[in-house]
Design an enzyme around this catalytic site. Structure first.
Site, mmCIF file in Angstrom:
data_model
loop_
_atom_site.group_PDB
_atom_site.id
_atom_site.type_symbol
_atom_site.label_atom_id
_atom_site.label_comp_id
_atom_site.label_asym_id
_atom_site.label_seq_id
_atom_site.Cartn_x
_atom_site.Cartn_y
_atom_site.Cartn_z
ATOM 1 N N HIS A 19 102.493 -11.652 -17.804
ATOM 2 C CA HIS A 19 100.985 -11.592 -17.832
ATOM 3 C C HIS A 19 100.334 -12.809 -18.523
ATOM 4 O O HIS A 19 99.256 -12.600 -19.341
ATOM 5 C CB HIS A 19 100.641 -10.041 -18.472
ATOM 6 C CG HIS A 19 101.093 -9.986 -19.843
ATOM 7 N ND1 HIS A 19 101.335 -8.607 -20.205
ATOM 8 C CD2 HIS A 19 101.334 -10.610 -20.907
ATOM 9 C CE1 HIS A 19 101.786 -8.712 -21.662
ATOM 10 N NE2 HIS A 19 101.467 -10.064 -21.950
ATOM 11 N N HIS A 53 96.465 -8.117 -27.093
ATOM 12 C CA HIS A 53 96.530 -9.370 -27.766
ATOM 13 C C HIS A 53 95.611 -9.366 -28.955
ATOM 14 O O HIS A 53 94.521 -10.551 -28.588
ATOM 15 C CB HIS A 53 96.722 -10.603 -26.789
ATOM 16 C CG HIS A 53 97.680 -10.270 -25.628
ATOM 17 N ND1 HIS A 53 97.705 -9.518 -24.513
ATOM 18 C CD2 HIS A 53 99.200 -10.855 -25.715
ATOM 19 C CE1 HIS A 53 98.853 -9.793 -24.078
ATOM 20 N NE2 HIS A 53 99.597 -10.758 -24.603
ATOM 21 N N HIS A 80 109.777 -16.496 -23.965
ATOM 22 C CA HIS A 80 108.672 -17.368 -24.514
ATOM 23 C C HIS A 80 108.518 -17.232 -25.919
ATOM 24 O O HIS A 80 108.737 -16.228 -26.560
ATOM 25 C CB HIS A 80 107.387 -17.240 -23.562
ATOM 26 C CG HIS A 80 106.580 -16.191 -24.092
ATOM 27 N ND1 HIS A 80 106.871 -14.695 -23.534
ATOM 28 C CD2 HIS A 80 105.293 -15.798 -24.255
ATOM 29 C CE1 HIS A 80 106.324 -13.763 -23.719
ATOM 30 N NE2 HIS A 80 104.968 -14.343 -23.956
ATOM 31 N N GLU A 102 108.336 -8.467 -25.693
ATOM 32 C CA GLU A 102 107.672 -8.052 -24.450
ATOM 33 C C GLU A 102 108.413 -7.170 -23.459
ATOM 34 O O GLU A 102 108.080 -6.119 -23.197
ATOM 35 C CB GLU A 102 106.442 -8.839 -23.793
ATOM 36 C CG GLU A 102 105.509 -9.164 -24.813
ATOM 37 C CD GLU A 102 104.551 -10.464 -24.361
ATOM 38 O OE1 GLU A 102 103.549 -10.774 -24.851
ATOM 39 O OE2 GLU A 102 104.943 -10.916 -23.164
#
Lengths: 138, 280
Positions: free
Chosen positions: B12, B59, B193, B240
């Site tokens: 996302h 976030h 990431h 995540e």
């Protein structure tokens, strides 16, 4: 009374400090950066972004951040902000306010120029080899 | 009776949302990313799901400052796209399903998942970028959405195993809902990431592809991945991927893979996308 033993962990917490170039965002770091993060989240409103841009220092003085945190904001020193407890998801509110891409904000922490960092990502990113563990060197 | 007809996972990345909103999807850099989602848009037109249970992480938009819920379920009729510092994304308001959400909340708490219930929250790119990827540019989203926000940011995060158990309980809760609904469950975020520090830019395609392989029929291996291993191998934000396990567990033991896509990079991130169908 004797203290109860803690619940068994699957690994020592020191292991979390063993990942090269990485600070794990913990509950205690979150406390350390609470007011810094409150500042960052204030930038989710346009009128606050405008006030910050008009006079950064005066705007920062509204928040109970440490002087070190304020200086790091003014310098856009993201490594320093993370060292002082910051988390990237709060900090990008600042770089977004500056009109930076997330990639520019993230790349600024690597010692590479924005172009060098972008080129590394296009070429497949930073490899895992050599980046897993400080003590194992793998 | 309600049934879960598909599980979908996708990264996302916020830059995907920006490229989408600014009409840059056909640029050389972005075209390979968006091409990976052409298949699923056709799939969604054929499937016409009624509701999506959408596992994502906030976030620092609605949570993380004053409250850090481990599992937070969105109960509202509507969720507005958040302003993350450059203005809200120009996408439709997300419509919820308070009746099904209340059923999930009740059943999950009976199953010993002590959820946080959110009566109001804005939703950020973690939730709206997957919607754009699955449905394209629309005037209104063609599904109702029940957001399920997971803390994947502040340690201690929930374990992979705990996420798996939650997914199983969600599957049971949906199957006990009397209304005839076509429900999908989505897991978002990942793949490898890292967005902080000198190690930023880390990508581990070997880890990512093994994760995609095992998601089909070697899920025991995935449930055993520790937080430490996620951090080391998939970067500080790669954890995540525990949200994909909630999705996978809700589908039951056997699944059929309908579609799979992997691409490096989108901005700082390895993009992964998979579509699964429960198989009995």
């Amino acid at each position: 009374m004797k203290a109860l033993p803690m619940r068994t962990r699957l690994y020592s917490l020191d292991e979390l400090e063993d990942i090269p170039g990485t600070k794990v965002f913990t509950a205690i770091r979150s406390r350390q950066a609470y007011h810094l993060h409150k500042f960052c989240m204030s930038l989710m409103e346009a009128h606050n972004r405008n006030a910050f841009k008009a006079d950064e220092r005066a705007y920062l003085d509204r928040f109970r951040m440490s002087d070190e945190q304020k200086e790091a904001v003014l310098a856009r020193d993201f490594n320093k902000l993370i060292e002082l407890g910051g988390n990237i998801y709060f900090l990008v509110k600042l770089s977004n306010t500056d009109g930076w891409s997330t990639q520019k904000a993230v790349g600024s922490m690597t010692g590479m120029t924005a172009d060098e960092y972008a080129a590394m990502m296009r070429a497949g990113g930073r490899p895992i080899e050599g980046n897993r563990s400080i003590k194992e060197g793998n | 009776m309600a049934r879960i007809t598909a599980g979908i996972a996708t990264s996302h990345v916020p830059a995907i949302g920006a490229a989408f909103d600014q009409g840059r999807t056909q640029e050389e850099y972005w075209k390979p990313v968006f091409d990976g989602y052409e298949w699923v848009k056709g799939f969604q037109e054929r499937e016409e799901p009624d509701v999506v249970i959408l596992c994502y992480n906030d976030h620092a938009s609605a949570m993380m400052l004053d409250v850090v819920p481990t599992f937070a379920l969105g109960m509202a009729e509507e969720f507005e796209p958040a302003d993350e510092g450059w203005g809200a994304r120009p996408v439709p308001t997300v419509m919820g399903d308070p009746v099904l959400a209340a059923h999930l909340a009740e059943q999950l708490v009976i199953d010993n998942f002590d959820l946080t219930l959110m009566n109001h929250m804005d939703v950020d790119h973690g939730l709206t970028v997957p919607l754009s990827l699955m449905f394209g540019k629309v005037d209104q989203w063609p599904v109702r959405v029940i957001p399920l926000a997971i803390n994947v940011t502040q340690f201690p995060t929930p374990s992979a195993e705990r996420c798996w158990q939650l997914g199983e309980a969600i599957g049971d809760a949906v199957r006990s809902y009397p209304a005839d609904l076509n429900v999908q469950i989505w897991g978002t975020g990942g793949m490898s990431h890292q967005l902080q520090g000198p190690r930023a830019g880390l990508i581990n395609p070997e880890f990512d592809n093994a994760f995609l392989d095992k998601l089909i029929d070697r899920t025991d291996d995935l449930r055993a991945i520790t937080r430490l291993e996620f951090l080391r191998e998939s970067g500080s934000e790669g954890i995540e991927l525990i949200m994909w396990l909630i999705m996978r567990a809700a589908l039951g033991e056997k699944v059929e893979q309908l579609h799979r896509f992997y691409h490096v990079p989108a901005s700082n991130t390895a993009v992964g996308h998979i579509v699964l169908r429960p198989a009995g």
